[in-house]
Design a protein around this motif. Structure first.
Motif, PDB file in Angstrom:
ATOM      1  N   HIS A 116      33.230 -10.595 -11.742  1.00 12.64           N
ATOM      2  CA  HIS A 116      32.931 -11.012 -10.375  1.00 12.64           C
ATOM      3  C   HIS A 116      32.445 -12.449 -10.401  1.00 12.64           C
ATOM      4  N   THR A 130      30.739 -15.414  -8.419  1.00 10.76           N
ATOM      5  CA  THR A 130      29.864 -15.638  -7.272  1.00 10.76           C
ATOM      6  C   THR A 130      30.451 -16.661  -6.311  1.00 10.76           C
ATOM      7  N   ALA A 179      33.375 -14.834  -4.613  1.00  9.35           N
ATOM      8  CA  ALA A 179      33.099 -13.433  -4.257  1.00  9.35           C
ATOM      9  C   ALA A 179      34.306 -12.544  -4.564  1.00  9.35           C
ATOM     10  N   ASN A 237      27.575 -20.036  -1.840  1.00 12.60           N
ATOM     11  CA  ASN A 237      28.078 -19.515  -0.562  1.00 12.60           C
ATOM     12  C   ASN A 237      26.952 -19.187   0.418  1.00 12.60           C
ATOM     13  N   SER A 263      20.736 -13.491 -10.915  1.00 12.15           N
ATOM     14  CA  SER A 263      21.093 -13.856  -9.538  1.00 12.15           C
ATOM     15  C   SER A 263      20.042 -14.739  -8.886  1.00 12.15           C
TER      16      SER A 263
END
Length: 426
Positions: free
Chosen positions: A22, A24, A27, A192, A267
């Motif tokens: 995945h 970031t 997405a 984002n 994260s």
């Protein structure tokens, strides 16, 4: 700086494919397929209160990524930093009355011991910020010369001088707007996030939006001019020490070059750290920093995110001292998807201890051969890990093999696969 001893990783028949991760920034799932060598950068610790389970979960996730790459026949070049001079470290040293260098060294040593006990593959380049001060200062000078950095005067009172009436040097800040005009990078490309969310996180994670003299409230610090009682180094841009984001940009570019395969971390680093680091790197090199931006979830404890500031830490070293098998700690962490936010409880550890006992009985030295195709089990294990490092599904594959009344036809081979791909030696 030395890292720690590398674990033995068994070779297996067959081969993994390149994993899908995945990303970031988009997405979306992206195939993390190296064009030559798999190049990985994972942000390292600020060495105080190491190693809590949040740290361990992050480094275990990218250890798993390396194991999949290695099983796929790729060579891996892994770099990691140590932020061994920074405000939180200096504040902890002052609060405890310990010299900051002594505190950093002791915590790095503890981190090494924990990583080795957990079977984490060490970085090829393990770089302390204090080892590359000159390179960082040169990078700040390059940004200055390119018109992408600017000075912000330091009030004498803020600098610790007795009389707040005269300027006391200048800090150097990154000019986001100028960098966006000069490069293909745009603030928010990696995170984002909208401007409101950025401002909130910038304030919470070491930023200084209210600093007078900045051109934009989100402009990050590149170089902090010398203050009384703080470590500083002479440089082309004046005596001082680096800001946070520029450190990782410089180390990553120095050790891995541009456009490397994966930038990793927790994260909580997405913004501002990784967004700003990508901006610095683009401004310095004219290229993107990485192909995939991969981030791990947060581990909570007692209802709150596990963090140094809250003090709600479960330390790997304390679990080990209490007699916990590091393999069980590893299994407890692997039972959660690396991108998930979750809360640690003792039940996770009890389940991992039971799982380790079951697997050892089934595939360890006491394992007996059956008729279940071991190679098919290994392929299912590989497929789970190639799909965004789905370790819970990978554990379930091994669980099913251990529970099958037929048992695998080659328990020793499956034990090797569990060691190679999951890092758990049975």
């Amino acid at each position: 700086m030395r890292a720690w001893r590398r674990p033995e990783i068994p070779q297996l028949p067959g081969q993994s494919g390149a994993p899908w991760l995945h990303d970031t920034a988009t997405a979306a799932l992206i195939e993390a397929k190296p064009t030559d060598i798999a190049r990985l950068y994972v942000c390292g610790i600020t060495p105080y209160d190491a190693t809590h389970l949040g740290h361990a979960a992050t480094y275990l996730a990218f250890d798993t990524l390396q194991r999949v790459w290695l099983d796929g026949g790729y060579r891996v070049h892994y770099a990691q930093n140590v932020t061994d001079v920074d405000d939180p470290l200096l504040e902890r040293a002052a609060a405890t009355g310990v010299d900051w260098e002594v505190l950093a060294e002791s915590q790095v040593n503890l981190f090494r011991t924990d990583m080795e006990a957990l079977g984490i593959i060490p970085p090829n380049d393990y770089v302390a910020v204090t080892e590359v001060i000159d390179e960082i200062a040169d990078a700040v000078a390059q940004l200055w010369d390119a018109g992408l950095a600017y000075p912000v005067p330091v009030d004498a009172a803020a600098a610790g001088a007795p009389e707040p009436t005269e300027a006391a040097g200048s800090d150097i800040y990154f000019d986001i707007e100028a960098a966006q005009r000069a490069t293909s990078w745009t603030l928010g490309d990696e995170s984002n996030l909208d401007s409101e969310a950025m401002l909130t996180l910038f304030s919470e994670r070491g930023g200084d939006p209210a600093r007078p003299g900045k051109r934009d409230v989100l402009d990050p610090l590149l170089w902090r001019s010398a203050r009384p009682g703080e470590p500083s180094w002479a440089s082309r841009v004046g005596a001082g020490r680096p800001g946070w984001h520029i450190e990782c940009s410089v180390i990553a570019l120095k050790e891995l070059g541009t456009d490397f395969t994966v930038q990793g971390g927790g994260s909580d680093l997405i913004f501002p750290h990784h967004d700003m680091s990508a901006g610095h790197a683009a401004a310095l090199s004219g290229h993107p920093l990485a192909g995939v931006y991969s981030h791990t979830g947060m581990v909570a404890y007692q209802g709150e995110k596990m963090s140094k500031s809250l003090g709600n830490l479960v330390l790997v070293s304390k679990l080990r001292t209490a007699g916990t098998d590091p393999r069980a700690i590893r299994l407890a962490l692997l039972d959660q998807h690396y991108r998930a936010d979750w809360e640690w409880t003792n039940a996770h550890l009890r389940a991992a201890v039971a799982r380790l006992a079951t697997w050892t009985a089934a595939f360890g030295t006491a394992g007996t051969a059956g008729t279940l195709d071991t190679h098919a089990v290994i392929e299912r294990l590989r497929a789970a890990l190639a799909a965004d490092l789905d370790t819970p599904s990978a554990l379930a594959v091994v669980d099913a093999a251990a529970a099958d009344s037929d048992r695998v036809d080659d328990p020793a081979l499956l034990a090797r696969a569990v060691d190679a791909l999951l890092g758990v030696a049975l």
